[in-house]
Design an enzyme around this catalytic site. Sequence first.
Site, PDB file in Angstrom:
ATOM      1  N   ARG A  95       0.865  -1.175   0.000  1.00  0.00           N
ATOM      2  CA  ARG A  95       0.000   0.000   0.000  1.00  0.00           C
ATOM      3  C   ARG A  95       0.907   1.232   0.000  1.00  0.00           C
ATOM      4  NH1 ARG A  95      -3.200   2.607   4.490  1.00  0.00           N
ATOM      5  NH2 ARG A  95      -5.096   3.475   3.570  1.00  0.00           N
ATOM      6  N   ASN A 173      -7.745   7.858   2.403  1.00  0.00           N
ATOM      7  CA  ASN A 173      -7.404   7.271   3.690  1.00  0.00           C
ATOM      8  C   ASN A 173      -8.294   7.816   4.795  1.00  0.00           C
ATOM      9  OD1 ASN A 173      -5.444   5.756   5.453  1.00  0.00           O
ATOM     10  ND2 ASN A 173      -5.282   7.790   6.349  1.00  0.00           N
ATOM     11  N   GLU A 174      -8.895   6.925   5.586  1.00  0.00           N
ATOM     12  CA  GLU A 174      -9.684   7.310   6.767  1.00  0.00           C
ATOM     13  C   GLU A 174     -10.457   8.598   6.504  1.00  0.00           C
ATOM     14  OE1 GLU A 174      -6.862   7.288   9.979  1.00  0.00           O
ATOM     15  OE2 GLU A 174      -6.365   5.183   9.672  1.00  0.00           O
ATOM     16  N   HIS A 240      -9.619  -0.379   9.534  1.00  0.00           N
ATOM     17  CA  HIS A 240      -8.332  -0.187  10.188  1.00  0.00           C
ATOM     18  C   HIS A 240      -8.483  -0.590  11.647  1.00  0.00           C
ATOM     19  CE1 HIS A 240      -6.879   2.978   7.021  1.00  0.00           C
ATOM     20  NE2 HIS A 240      -7.227   1.817   6.497  1.00  0.00           N
ATOM     21  N   TYR A 242      -7.028  -0.703  15.274  1.00  0.00           N
ATOM     22  CA  TYR A 242      -6.108  -0.190  16.288  1.00  0.00           C
ATOM     23  C   TYR A 242      -6.813  -0.217  17.648  1.00  0.00           C
ATOM     24  CZ  TYR A 242      -3.219   1.439  12.369  1.00  0.00           C
ATOM     25  OH  TYR A 242      -2.445   1.512  11.234  1.00  0.00           O
ATOM     26  N   GLU A 269      -5.236  -1.523   7.461  1.00  0.00           N
ATOM     27  CA  GLU A 269      -4.167  -1.152   8.383  1.00  0.00           C
ATOM     28  C   GLU A 269      -4.396  -1.861   9.706  1.00  0.00           C
ATOM     29  OE1 GLU A 269      -3.487   2.915   9.316  1.00  0.00           O
ATOM     30  OE2 GLU A 269      -3.615   3.576   7.223  1.00  0.00           O
ATOM     31  N   TRP A 298       0.525  -1.705   9.020  1.00  0.00           N
ATOM     32  CA  TRP A 298       1.109  -0.366   9.083  1.00  0.00           C
ATOM     33  C   TRP A 298       2.306  -0.413  10.012  1.00  0.00           C
ATOM     34  CZ3 TRP A 298      -0.034   4.100   6.511  1.00  0.00           C
ATOM     35  CH2 TRP A 298       0.639   5.244   6.956  1.00  0.00           C
TER      36      TRP A 298
END
Length: 466
Positions: A95, A173-174, A240, A242, A269, A298
Amino acid sequence: MSKIDLAAGALPRRTAVRKWLLAALTTLTVALAGTWALLPASAQAEGGFTIDGTQLIDANGNPFIMRGSTHPDVWFQNEFDSIAEMSEFGANTVRVVLGSGERNWGVSTPERVAAIVAECKAQRVICVLENHDTTGYGEQEGAASLDQSVDFWEGLYDVLAGEEEYILVNIGNEPIGNTDAAQWTDATIAAIERMRSIGFEHTLVVDAPNWGQDWQYVMRDTAPEVAAADEDANTLFSIHMYGVFTDPQSVVDYFDAFEAMGLPLIVGEYGDAFGDQPVPWDTIQAEAEARGIGWIAWSYSGNSDSRLDQVLNFDPAQITGWGERVFHSENGVANTAERASVFGEDPDDPTTPDDPTTPDDPTTEPPEGDCTAEIAIVSDWGSGWQANVSVTADQDALSGWTLNWTWPGNQTVQSHWNTELSSSGASVTAGDVGWNGSIASGQTREVFGFIGTGTAAAPQVTCVGS
């Protein structure tokens, strides 16, 4: 994540969507997921990646499961070797972080993006290109909207058209922060529709709102509606993982939701920690492997928080604990990644059988065959251009080939992939790299490509086969 925010992502654009289908969404949201998955192949983009239910399918009709990492190109343009290094670790996907200019980290030009695409192809990895400037829109000052992001992609259309076999477009992105996350649905649909109206036939990757983590479940709950808005039925959803996903069960539940809807999902990610909170990276990897879900960790290097670096200082010899988990764990890259079939057999794969004929065996040496070759210009952006080269076995089958041509002017080859190529003045010699040397009698095979400088040209090519 970004090197500052520790967050990276992707964004979708617009395609023309059937109005009757949009009206039906009010009552058929979940049912439409199944309808979308069952659309005939003719309704899907041809010649590149497509979606079949929950699965990403490559241009040869084979499932492709992403296993890779992220190269922060827009921030570290002197670290181009990272793509080759990740490929060497075994990644089948990279990516690449791009910038559209709304933030302060710069603009990824068409020339730069063309070089990235060429490098990804040369290193036999699939590129997921993402615009990072959309990160946290609505909450992050200066962030680009999805509509602005589509403007950026429109400027890259001439570079990316024809690369559908090798490139996925992660629109932004996001793209939405935590402020009014519900706006994500309409903005994403509009972006997808507009991307299709521009002419993009690539698989489009769309990141979740809430800085990519979808803790309000906007993407999860409206994914069928967004999928139905893509007239090519070729949208891939990206979560993503996290700090929202610190409990292994939360990972399982999110995967379960998309599986139940029959919609395609990747982990675009994830890390092994978010600040001081551990992230269940092993659950992400194990569940993804069991379900055929792709993931992109990531990130390779360059983070402001070095705990997210997989190697320190962009040095593959300085692999970190996180890097070991990404590349060498039980369900990590080295043990689970498979190259996209569009690259053919891997010449470095020890399981690839040797050619039973050898130059030292006069009884089995293949006969010399006649062949022809052609250079086809597939894109031209003014300061550079891309060409693909095909070889035809006119009579006998070939087990190898050598091509020669002479440029008519000041053209040069800037970069190339899937060939051994050398130049002397205006003269160019190119040969096969083993796995792409075999061509059946009467068959034409596209064997390699290159990026050229100067005025685009397709001179006559001399082909010698063996």
